[in-house]
Design a protein around this motif. Structure first.
Motif: not given
Length: 129
Positions: A57, A74-76, A86-88, A107, A110
């Motif tokens: 991220g 973003p994190t993956y 994928a998250n914000l 979290d 996305i």
């Protein structure tokens, strides 16, 4: 049943390695946070060994007050079998001292493939040695 025990895990032992870093501008107002982790999953009690995972991220943000900071980005999570999410992520950090910080983390998914979408919130107490 009086003799039943709560399920406290599935017997799986994972090995995780990672690195995190923060870049602060010279005036210490803006920041950029990076994270990379590799999770080597172990076999559980049902003899299932799920795919290994990579998490990464990049978050950017700034100081709001001398004690309060906000970052988001973003994190993956990518599994070796091709599944991903994928998250914000948003983080609000309150600095009690140089060592002690409180963090409120949210979290929100996305997009993803074969991993359920989710929304989560957490509270962390962080102590820097």
């Amino acid at each position: 049943n009086d003799k039943s025990k709560p399920a406290l895990g599935n017997g799986r032992l994972d090995t995780k390695i990672g690195i995190t870093g923060t870049y602060l501008t010279t005036d210490k107002i803006y920041e950029l946070d990076l994270i990379a982790e590799r999770n080597f999953t172990g076999r559980n009690n049902s003899a299932i060994n799920p795919p290994d995972e990579t998490y990464m991220g990049i978050l950017g943000g700034r100081e709001i007050t001398k004690r309060l900071r906000f970052v988001a980005g973003p994190t993956y999570l990518i599994k070796d079998n091709g599944d991903y999410i994928a998250n914000l992520r948003a983080v609000l950090q309150y600095k009690v001292s140089q060592e002690l910080h409180f963090e409120l983390v949210g979290d929100r998914t996305i997009y993803g493939h074969n991993i359920p979408e989710s929304t989560g919130i957490g509270f962390y107490i962080r102590y820097n040695f």
